[in-house]
Enzyme design. Structure first.
Site, PDB file in Angstrom:
ATOM      1  N   ARG A  30      62.130  41.758  31.332  1.00 11.66           N
ATOM      2  CA  ARG A  30      63.242  40.937  31.297  1.00 11.66           C
ATOM      3  C   ARG A  30      64.017  41.247  30.061  1.00 11.66           C
ATOM      4  O   ARG A  30      65.299  41.217  30.041  1.00 11.66           O
ATOM      5  CB  ARG A  30      62.833  39.236  30.992  1.00 11.66           C
ATOM      6  N   LYS A  39      47.601  45.188  29.391  1.00  8.56           N
ATOM      7  CA  LYS A  39      46.863  44.660  30.286  1.00  8.56           C
ATOM      8  C   LYS A  39      45.611  45.084  30.575  1.00  8.56           C
ATOM      9  O   LYS A  39      45.136  46.100  30.210  1.00  8.56           O
ATOM     10  CB  LYS A  39      47.707  45.235  31.825  1.00  8.56           C
TER      11      LYS A  39
HETATM   12  N1  BES Z   1      55.392  44.238  35.787  1.00 10.61           N
HETATM   13  C1  BES Z   1      54.667  42.854  35.472  1.00 10.61           C
HETATM   14  C2  BES Z   1      54.920  41.941  36.589  1.00 10.61           C
HETATM   15  C3  BES Z   1      53.853  42.038  37.850  1.00 10.61           C
HETATM   16  C4  BES Z   1      52.561  41.582  37.874  1.00 10.61           C
HETATM   17  C5  BES Z   1      54.369  42.889  38.946  1.00 10.61           C
HETATM   18  C6  BES Z   1      51.617  41.994  39.027  1.00 10.61           C
HETATM   19  C7  BES Z   1      53.346  42.925  39.955  1.00 10.61           C
HETATM   20  C8  BES Z   1      52.247  42.577  39.798  1.00 10.61           C
HETATM   21  C9  BES Z   1      55.515  42.452  34.176  1.00 10.61           C
HETATM   22  O1  BES Z   1      55.938  43.302  33.294  1.00 10.61           O
HETATM   23  C10 BES Z   1      54.584  41.580  33.464  1.00 10.61           C
HETATM   24  O2  BES Z   1      53.670  41.886  33.057  1.00 10.61           O
HETATM   25  N2  BES Z   1      54.713  40.227  33.476  1.00 10.61           N
HETATM   26  C11 BES Z   1      54.070  39.380  32.890  1.00 10.61           C
HETATM   27  C12 BES Z   1      54.891  38.269  32.147  1.00 10.61           C
HETATM   28  C13 BES Z   1      54.037  37.368  31.313  1.00 10.61           C
HETATM   29  C14 BES Z   1      53.634  38.435  29.866  1.00 10.61           C
HETATM   30  C15 BES Z   1      54.955  36.204  30.523  1.00 10.61           C
HETATM   31  C16 BES Z   1      52.972  38.540  33.835  1.00 10.61           C
HETATM   32  O3  BES Z   1      53.517  38.092  34.928  1.00 10.61           O
HETATM   33  O4  BES Z   1      51.777  38.431  33.386  1.00 10.61           O
HETATM   34 MN    MN Z   2      54.807  43.777  31.909  1.00 11.88          MN
END
Ligand code: BES
Ligand code: MN
Ligand code: ZN
Length: 501
Positions: A354, A280
């Site tokens: 997921r 990230k």
């Molecule tokens: N934990 C994150 C989701 C999240 C994002 C929670 C912002 C709270 C605030 C999750 O694991 C994630 O990183 N999801 C990705 C999925 C994508 C790579 C398909 C996302 O939402 O960017």
């Molecule tokens: Mn994630």
């Protein structure tokens, strides 16, 4: 480290507001309160209430506060706080909880330990529903996020609260509200904890301790047992971390519960989400310590269900790990095989939630769950769709989804359904495995839910995406910045309503 909260003693008393023996008396005032009622309270503060309303210093909008000295003869409280309710017809579950929390926050600022709440504003709820929410609101306001500050000099907690009411069942309602507030506070305390303090092993221990109430049995699966179960999706995510994964399993099986039906609660337990090799961006990454909010939510819920001795069988499953980059971490393109036998091409290691939920959902069914709800901070996309106001709701069949909607209504929480049309499933197609874990930007929350659906089995299943609602970015009078405890109350309302036949 200091405790994050104290649970106040909450009692009920059939006493007039004037006779209440407290450091602070709280009186709720609706915007459309009658002049006669206002005049009655005015007596307590020597006419200051009417004066404040006239010059609009106090407008009695939702959660407005007006504080005055109690100066009238015959009134015992030396300080009175009026809390606005807005229009009476709007004073429902969420409003009354926020009013109670806001007024209690004011009491803490004024360092008044013993408060009394005059239950004089009926709003739209039954007396017992209202009293429960009052007790919950008072309890959740007795929370302080500064647990790691070395000098906690400004901390002050309310010790006693008395609800002034003659309603039948008031004491039990106040108790239920306090238990609910206690569970919410405990979850918020865990969610706020940073990743270095709250590793998967620590989370498993702390969550099991939180659920250590009569009627609940706990089992913490270590990496060896996780391997035996074949949970390759969870293990795949855990590979990048020096910390071993855990799966917490909690069971509540009261004697009187209807047989053949079990509510399964599955929560995402990522103690920190860096994104893994699909790292990230650093801006805002610190918030990813809350990526176990779904796990904390289901643990708090089963604790509360057991403490209220609700006649329903519940099993909670929380897979826990960090999501880290590292020499052994899974890489984009890797293929994992989950416990259900399905294979996944991991095209993005940041879509990790997921993966572990896939194994968690499968395991909840193995343990006999007939009606499953999973709770997860799953997608940034749900924040785009619904903001930080509303939790995303997905599932099947429609009747189960509807049951969650109505539970949220009773709980005073905001939940809204999104569709799971078959066509969305196309995005999950992989050339070389059963499915992809990251199907691209369009409808990101829906495709995440479509992925989970493949692991949810045939029975009733619902998925709550709390990525927007688990964390408050700004402080509000009723909610400090940080973990919110969203959806705990909704899960409890589901359990109260009972499972459909
Ligand atoms: N934990 C994150 C989701 C999240 C994002 C929670 C912002 C709270 C605030 C999750 O694991 C994630 O990183 N999801 C990705 C999925 C994508 C790579 C398909 C996302 O939402 O960017
Ligand atoms: Mn994630
Ligand atoms: Zn995540």
């Amino acid at each position: 480290m200091h405790v994050a909260y104290e649970v106040p003693r909450i009692t009920v008393a059939d006493t007039t507001p004037a006779a209440a023996d407290a450091d602070l008396l709280i009186i709720p005032v609706a915007q459309d309160q009658t002049a006669a009622a206002v005049a009655g309270f005015d007596a307590a503060v020597g006419g200051e209430l009417t004066a404040a309303l006239e010059r609009q210093e106090f407008r009695a909008r939702a959660c407005d506060i007006f504080s005055a000295a109690g100066r009238a003869a015959g009134w015992r409280a030396s300080r009175i706080v009026f809390v606005g309710g807005g229009k009476r017809a709007e004073i429902g579950a969420e409003r009354i909880r926020r009013m109670a929390a806001t007024a209690t926050q004011a009491a803490r600022h004024q360092r008044r330990a013993r408060l009394a709440w005059a239950d004089v504003e009926p709003g739209t709820l039954s007396p017992t529903a209202r009293i429960e929410l009052l007790a919950e609101g008072i309890t959740i306001a007795n929370f302080d996020s500064g647990v790691h500050k070395s000098k906690p000099d400004h901390r002050f907690f309310v010790s006693d609260a008395t609800v002034l009411t003659s309603a039948a069942g008031a004491a039990a309602a106040a108790d239920a509200g306090r238990v609910m507030g206690d569970a919410v506070n405990a979850a918020r305390g865990l969610i706020n904890e940073p990743g270095n303090h709250l590793t998967p092993r620590v989370l498993a221990d702390k969550a099991a301790a939180l659920a250590a109430v009569p009627g609940i049995t706990a089992d913490i699966l270590d990496e060896r047992r996780i391997e035996e179960l074949g949970m390759g999706l969870l293990l795949g995510v855990a590979r990048g971390s020096a910390e071993p994964p855990r799966v917490l399993v909690l069971r509540y099986e009261p004697a009187g519960a209807p047989a053949g039906q079990t509510l399964g609660l599955v929560g995402k337990g990522i103690t920190f989400d860096t994104g893994g090799i699909s790292l990230k961006p650093s801006d805002g990454m610190e918030r990813m310590k809350d990526d176990m909010a779904g796990g904390a939510t289901v643990v708090a819920a089963i604790r509360c269900i057991a403490m209220q001795q609700l006649p329903i069988r519940v099993v909670a499953v929380v897979p826990m790990t960090e999501n880290m980059p590292g020499g052994r971490a899974i890489k984009p393109g890797d293929i994992l095989r989950g416990a259900s036998g399905l294979t996944v091409e991991v095209n993005n290691t940041d879509a990790e939630g997921r993966l572990l939920l896939g194994d968690g959902l499968w395991y909840a069914r193995q343990l006999g769950a007939t009606h499953v709800i999973d709770v997860a901070t799953l997608t940034g996309a749900v924040v785009v769709a619904l903001g930080k106001i509303t939790t995303g709701l997905f599932g099947q069949p429609q009747s189960w989804v509807d049951q969650l909607s109505s539970a949220a209504g009773a709980a005073g929480e905001k939940l809204w359904p999104l569709p799971l049309f078959d066509e969305y499933g196309e995005q999950l197609k992989s050339e070389i495995a059963d499915m992809l874990n990251s199907p691209g930007r369009p409808a990101g929350s829906i495709t995440a839910a479509m992925f989970l659906k493949e692991f949810a089995g045939e029975g009733a299943w619902a998925h709550l995406d709390i990525a927007g609602t688990a964390w408050a970015e700004e402080s509000k009078p009723w909610q400090p910045k940080g973990a919110t405890g969203a959806m705990i109350r909704t899960l409890i309302e589901v359990a109260r309503a009972g499972l459909p036949g």
